[in-house]
Design a protein around this motif. Structure first.
Motif, PDB file in Angstrom:
ATOM      1  N   ALA A 292      71.041  -9.559  80.681  1.00  0.00           N
ATOM      2  CA  ALA A 292      69.823  -9.944  79.975  1.00  0.00           C
ATOM      3  C   ALA A 292      70.074 -10.844  78.769  1.00  0.00           C
ATOM      4  CB  ALA A 292      69.069  -8.695  79.519  1.00  0.00           C
ATOM      5  N   VAL A 293      71.325 -11.199  78.497  1.00  0.00           N
ATOM      6  CA  VAL A 293      71.628 -12.069  77.351  1.00  0.00           C
ATOM      7  C   VAL A 293      71.539 -13.524  77.791  1.00  0.00           C
ATOM      8  CG1 VAL A 293      73.310 -12.677  75.587  1.00  0.00           C
ATOM      9  CG2 VAL A 293      73.145 -10.305  76.377  1.00  0.00           C
ATOM     10  N   HIS A 294      70.733 -14.301  77.077  1.00  0.00           N
ATOM     11  CA  HIS A 294      70.511 -15.709  77.448  1.00  0.00           C
ATOM     12  C   HIS A 294      70.937 -16.612  76.290  1.00  0.00           C
ATOM     13  CE1 HIS A 294      68.257 -14.409  80.992  1.00  0.00           C
ATOM     14  NE2 HIS A 294      67.634 -13.551  80.204  1.00  0.00           N
ATOM     15  N   GLN A 295      71.949 -17.425  76.532  1.00  0.00           N
ATOM     16  CA  GLN A 295      72.431 -18.361  75.517  1.00  0.00           C
ATOM     17  C   GLN A 295      71.553 -19.604  75.475  1.00  0.00           C
ATOM     18  OE1 GLN A 295      76.387 -19.886  76.200  1.00  0.00           O
ATOM     19  NE2 GLN A 295      76.770 -20.286  74.035  1.00  0.00           N
ATOM     20  N   TYR A 296      71.547 -20.274  74.321  1.00  0.00           N
ATOM     21  CA  TYR A 296      70.735 -21.474  74.076  1.00  0.00           C
ATOM     22  C   TYR A 296      69.235 -21.154  74.094  1.00  0.00           C
ATOM     23  CZ  TYR A 296      75.072 -23.974  75.143  1.00  0.00           C
ATOM     24  OH  TYR A 296      76.375 -24.426  75.155  1.00  0.00           O
ATOM     25  N   MET A 297      68.894 -19.878  73.967  1.00  0.00           N
ATOM     26  CA  MET A 297      67.496 -19.454  73.998  1.00  0.00           C
ATOM     27  C   MET A 297      67.189 -18.622  72.749  1.00  0.00           C
ATOM     28  SD  MET A 297      66.173 -20.502  76.951  1.00  0.00           S
ATOM     29  CE  MET A 297      66.692 -21.006  78.611  1.00  0.00           C
ATOM     30  N   ILE A 298      65.918 -18.549  72.414  1.00  0.00           N
ATOM     31  CA  ILE A 298      65.476 -17.708  71.311  1.00  0.00           C
ATOM     32  C   ILE A 298      64.125 -17.118  71.667  1.00  0.00           C
ATOM     33  CG2 ILE A 298      64.141 -19.332  69.908  1.00  0.00           C
ATOM     34  CD1 ILE A 298      66.838 -16.987  68.557  1.00  0.00           C
ATOM     35  N   GLU A 299      63.918 -15.852  71.294  1.00  0.00           N
ATOM     36  CA  GLU A 299      62.621 -15.212  71.517  1.00  0.00           C
ATOM     37  C   GLU A 299      61.738 -15.443  70.302  1.00  0.00           C
ATOM     38  OE1 GLU A 299      60.559 -10.840  72.367  1.00  0.00           O
ATOM     39  OE2 GLU A 299      62.693 -10.984  71.889  1.00  0.00           O
TER      40      GLU A 299
ATOM     41  N   THR B 215      66.567 -23.815  72.852  1.00  0.00           N
ATOM     42  CA  THR B 215      66.830 -24.494  71.583  1.00  0.00           C
ATOM     43  C   THR B 215      67.987 -25.477  71.652  1.00  0.00           C
ATOM     44  OG1 THR B 215      68.370 -22.773  70.821  1.00  0.00           O
ATOM     45  CG2 THR B 215      66.030 -22.438  70.360  1.00  0.00           C
ATOM     46  N   GLY B 216      68.935 -25.280  72.580  1.00  0.00           N
ATOM     47  CA  GLY B 216      70.115 -26.125  72.644  1.00  0.00           C
ATOM     48  C   GLY B 216      71.216 -25.715  71.694  1.00  0.00           C
ATOM     49  N   ASN B 217      70.986 -24.691  70.886  1.00  0.00           N
ATOM     50  CA  ASN B 217      71.995 -24.192  69.945  1.00  0.00           C
ATOM     51  C   ASN B 217      72.824 -23.112  70.641  1.00  0.00           C
ATOM     52  OD1 ASN B 217      73.486 -23.042  67.880  1.00  0.00           O
ATOM     53  ND2 ASN B 217      71.798 -23.037  66.415  1.00  0.00           N
ATOM     54  N   PRO B 218      74.146 -23.260  70.730  1.00  0.00           N
ATOM     55  CA  PRO B 218      74.969 -22.272  71.446  1.00  0.00           C
ATOM     56  C   PRO B 218      74.988 -20.896  70.802  1.00  0.00           C
ATOM     57  CG  PRO B 218      76.356 -23.845  70.289  1.00  0.00           C
ATOM     58  CD  PRO B 218      74.963 -24.370  70.206  1.00  0.00           C
ATOM     59  N   LEU B 219      74.610 -20.788  69.526  1.00  0.00           N
ATOM     60  CA  LEU B 219      74.609 -19.496  68.850  1.00  0.00           C
ATOM     61  C   LEU B 219      73.231 -18.847  68.834  1.00  0.00           C
ATOM     62  CD1 LEU B 219      76.998 -20.166  65.828  1.00  0.00           C
ATOM     63  CD2 LEU B 219      77.529 -19.242  68.087  1.00  0.00           C
ATOM     64  N   ASP B 220      72.266 -19.461  69.507  1.00  0.00           N
ATOM     65  CA  ASP B 220      70.950 -18.851  69.673  1.00  0.00           C
ATOM     66  C   ASP B 220      70.967 -18.016  70.945  1.00  0.00           C
ATOM     67  OD1 ASP B 220      69.885 -19.876  67.394  1.00  0.00           O
ATOM     68  OD2 ASP B 220      68.822 -21.528  68.358  1.00  0.00           O
ATOM     69  N   LEU B 221      70.613 -16.730  70.806  1.00  0.00           N
ATOM     70  CA  LEU B 221      70.659 -15.807  71.931  1.00  0.00           C
ATOM     71  C   LEU B 221      69.341 -15.045  72.036  1.00  0.00           C
ATOM     72  CD1 LEU B 221      74.210 -14.295  71.269  1.00  0.00           C
ATOM     73  CD2 LEU B 221      73.644 -16.195  72.794  1.00  0.00           C
ATOM     74  N   ALA B 222      68.899 -14.831  73.259  1.00  0.00           N
ATOM     75  CA  ALA B 222      67.679 -14.069  73.508  1.00  0.00           C
ATOM     76  C   ALA B 222      67.977 -12.953  74.491  1.00  0.00           C
ATOM     77  CB  ALA B 222      66.573 -14.978  74.052  1.00  0.00           C
TER      78      ALA B 222
ATOM     79  N   VAL C  28      81.786 -22.730  72.718  1.00  0.00           N
ATOM     80  CA  VAL C  28      81.582 -21.284  72.727  1.00  0.00           C
ATOM     81  C   VAL C  28      80.535 -20.952  73.782  1.00  0.00           C
ATOM     82  CG1 VAL C  28      80.857 -19.271  71.397  1.00  0.00           C
ATOM     83  CG2 VAL C  28      82.162 -21.106  70.285  1.00  0.00           C
ATOM     84  N   SER C  29      80.880 -20.038  74.675  1.00  0.00           N
ATOM     85  CA  SER C  29      79.933 -19.636  75.721  1.00  0.00           C
ATOM     86  C   SER C  29      79.714 -18.132  75.650  1.00  0.00           C
ATOM     87  CB  SER C  29      80.454 -20.015  77.113  1.00  0.00           C
ATOM     88  OG  SER C  29      81.651 -19.313  77.409  1.00  0.00           O
ATOM     89  N   VAL C  30      78.467 -17.726  75.859  1.00  0.00           N
ATOM     90  CA  VAL C  30      78.102 -16.313  75.878  1.00  0.00           C
ATOM     91  C   VAL C  30      77.479 -16.017  77.230  1.00  0.00           C
ATOM     92  CG1 VAL C  30      76.780 -14.468  74.769  1.00  0.00           C
ATOM     93  CG2 VAL C  30      77.682 -16.368  73.390  1.00  0.00           C
ATOM     94  N   GLY C  31      78.103 -15.122  77.989  1.00  0.00           N
ATOM     95  CA  GLY C  31      77.602 -14.777  79.303  1.00  0.00           C
ATOM     96  C   GLY C  31      76.387 -13.867  79.228  1.00  0.00           C
ATOM     97  N   LYS C  32      75.734 -13.685  80.356  1.00  0.00           N
ATOM     98  CA  LYS C  32      74.559 -12.819  80.400  1.00  0.00           C
ATOM     99  C   LYS C  32      74.911 -11.365  80.127  1.00  0.00           C
ATOM    100  CE  LYS C  32      71.563 -15.613  83.337  1.00  0.00           C
ATOM    101  NZ  LYS C  32      70.690 -15.632  84.544  1.00  0.00           N
ATOM    102  N   ASP C  33      76.184 -11.019  80.266  1.00  0.00           N
ATOM    103  CA  ASP C  33      76.632  -9.669  79.949  1.00  0.00           C
ATOM    104  C   ASP C  33      77.091  -9.528  78.502  1.00  0.00           C
ATOM    105  OD1 ASP C  33      78.850 -11.246  80.150  1.00  0.00           O
ATOM    106  OD2 ASP C  33      79.979  -9.922  81.473  1.00  0.00           O
ATOM    107  N   GLY C  34      76.959 -10.597  77.691  1.00  0.00           N
ATOM    108  CA  GLY C  34      77.359 -10.561  76.293  1.00  0.00           C
ATOM    109  C   GLY C  34      78.806 -10.921  76.056  1.00  0.00           C
TER     110      GLY C  34
END
Length: 278
Positions: free
Chosen positions: A224-231, A93-100, A161-167
């Motif tokens: 398993a946390v993916h930033q800029y993504m949405i399920e 999505t390109g949105n930094p607050l979208d997480l999957a 704002v960055s969110v790592g794969k570990d949250g």
């Protein structure tokens, strides 16, 4: 009432239940993280044969046949309704607050007026206080929530704002453009038996009869946390539309059978009984 009415009525009720389920799935075809509802269909006779060892009467199918209407035994019914937790497609999505979340057993934890709930919908945003919330305004919980009861608050001067794969959540500000500043960590919960969950409104899941605070397993190490993504939803619209057409046709068939029972057979019986023969 003729015996056929029992079978036809039971069949129509079953298809109405199925129609409700299909309608809900189609209505949420574009809901982020939605999990489709599915059903298992059977009839009483098959259930009695498969489960007769668990029923109270010995040799159930033989003894109970004296009291059960055999036509009712073949009435179709919904045996079980359940949620299909198969993962939906993950899109960028390109949105930094979208997480999957990259595993189907993982969930985000949120705080609602009814208590803590779980969700797969990671389309988050900031409220007026700078707190990380869902689209409905529920606070997204941090891994340290049970220690400090504080929400995840992102400073107004945060630039990136960055969110790592570990949250792990970090950000940059104007005074420290090169060194990321640690903020908090997302609470990611693992549910081993997904069928313990019950779907609620707003795309949330609860665990009836249990307190999530005690039952849920907070993941300490995940990637398993993916930033800029949405399920997206896992509903297959083609399959649901096919099932919708099939259900409508079955209801029409049952209606015709009921009309035949009511009009043709009753009329024929009345005419024969009323006829006077020399």
């Amino acid at each position: 009432m003729q015996n056929g009415f029992y079978t036809v009525t039971g069949g129509m009720v079953t298809q109405f239940n199925r129609l409700d389920m299909i309608s809900e799935n189609l209505a949420n075809g574009r809901t982020n993280g939605y999990k489709e509802k599915r059903g298992v269909f059977g009839d009483y006779l098959r259930l009695a044969q498969n489960r007769r060892e668990e029923l109270p009467l010995p040799n159930q199918t033989k003894e109970a046949a004296k009291f059960l209407n055999r036509s009712v035994n073949r009435v179709p019914r919904m045996v079980e309704a359940y949620t299909d937790f198969t993962m939906g497609p993950i899109v960028e999505t390109g949105n930094p607050l979208d997480l999957a979340l990259g595993e189907k057993n993982l969930f985000f934890a949120v705080e609602t007026p009814a208590g803590i709930r779980l969700t797969r919908d990671g389309a988050f945003k900031l409220d007026d206080e700078g707190e990380l919330v869902t689209r409905e305004g529920y606070k997204v919980l941090s891994k340290n929530y049970f220690q400090n009861r504080q929400a995840i608050t992102i400073p107004y001067d945060a630039i990136d704002v960055s969110v790592g794969k570990d949250g792990r959540i970090e950000y940059l500000d104007k005074t420290a453009m090169e060194a990321p500043i640690y903020l908090d960590e997302l609470m990611v919960v693992r549910v081993d038996n997904l069928q313990d969950l019950e779907a609620e409104g707003d795309n949330l899941f609860a665990m009836p009869g249990k307190k999530l605070e005690k039952e849920m397993r907070i993941v300490t190490d995940t990637d398993a946390v993916h930033q800029y993504m949405i399920e997206k939803s896992n509903v297959n619209p083609v399959r649901e539309m096919t099932a919708l057409i099939e259900t409508n046709r079955l209801v029409e068939m049952y209606q015709k059978v009921m009309s035949a029972q009511m009009d043709d057979m009753n009329s024929d019986a009345i005419n024969k009984l009323a006829s006077v023969r020399a």
